[in-house]
Write an enzyme that holds these catalytic residues in place. Sequence first.
Site, PDB file in Angstrom:
ATOM      1  N   PRO A 113      36.793 -13.611  18.893  1.00 29.71           N
ATOM      2  CA  PRO A 113      36.171 -12.505  18.166  1.00 29.71           C
ATOM      3  C   PRO A 113      37.263 -11.658  17.519  1.00 29.71           C
ATOM      4  CG  PRO A 113      36.209 -12.032  20.509  1.00 29.71           C
ATOM      5  CD  PRO A 113      36.769 -13.416  20.344  1.00 29.71           C
ATOM      6  N   GLU A 114      37.001 -11.191  16.336  1.00 29.68           N
ATOM      7  CA  GLU A 114      37.940 -10.287  15.672  1.00 29.68           C
ATOM      8  C   GLU A 114      37.553  -8.847  16.022  1.00 29.68           C
ATOM      9  OE1 GLU A 114      40.477 -10.850  13.271  1.00 29.68           O
ATOM     10  OE2 GLU A 114      40.397 -13.027  13.120  1.00 29.68           O
TER      11      GLU A 114
END
Length: 301
Positions: free
Chosen positions: A2-3
């Site tokens: 996930p960013e």
Amino acid sequence: MPELPEVETVKRGLAPTMEGALLVRAELRRPDLRFPFPENFANAVAGRRIIALSRRAKYLMIELEGGDVIIAHLGMSGSFRIEKGPIEAGADPATPGAFHHPRGKDEKHDHVVFHLDGGSGPARVIYNDPRRFGFMDLARRSALADHVFLRGLGEEPTGNALDAAYLAARFAGKIQPLKAALLDQRTIAGLGNIYVCEALWRSGLSPKRSAGTLVDKRGRPKQALIALTERIRAVIADAIAAGGSSLKDHIQADGSLGYFQHSFSVYDREGEACRTPGCHGTVARIVQAGRSTFYCPHCQK
Ligand SMILES: [Zn+2]
């Protein structure tokens, strides 16, 4: 992975349910995720009120009354979902922040259940993670800055402290490629591969140029670095805004949360036309330090 905008969106999705609620019990359905849970985890958090949710880099922080903080990382495939009402009712599951990786809802991957008592009755926040690369740890708030995952992290790309003078001080004299310098978490915390590619494309800067070329002889940021800094902040702000609107859509409907991947201008677009107005270049992919870089060799100099 996930960013940062995904973690921020998860935080915003969970906050209305978790903030202010009593954490009645943490049900751990296995002894570990990527790492073992701290031995005292369930005991330490039970009966504590949740003061606030926050984020540092890609870590979600659940701040508890009494000074403990749960540090959670989503790993490769972690997600949270909220169930409200008594357990028997099994009503209305929602998944805040399901993005471009499909999120498993298979109950056998539900590894942690936070049983909450909130203003609107009982609720459960369930952590699901098929690949178990995520983890949770517990730390004292007063010791967070020295925590093994958090110490040495640079400035947040959303914070006011990230400015061109700060980056100039970090980049001065560096022959390291700009892409790698921007991915260094000691400089900017939580800025990941996708958004580095996007920010460089928006700035017309080659990922291969040396970071030091953006700093003048007196150590001051050149105009290109001032513009790059603004675009880093903008690209993250845009992604958080897109995450926020997908969250709103999700709460209104029922399907899984769509990621705003279609809005990437250069990431994952190898061989496609560059979207810079007037540029007739083609997006290329190269590998830098083991990571894919997408850029336009025509307009990114
Ligand atoms: Zn181009």
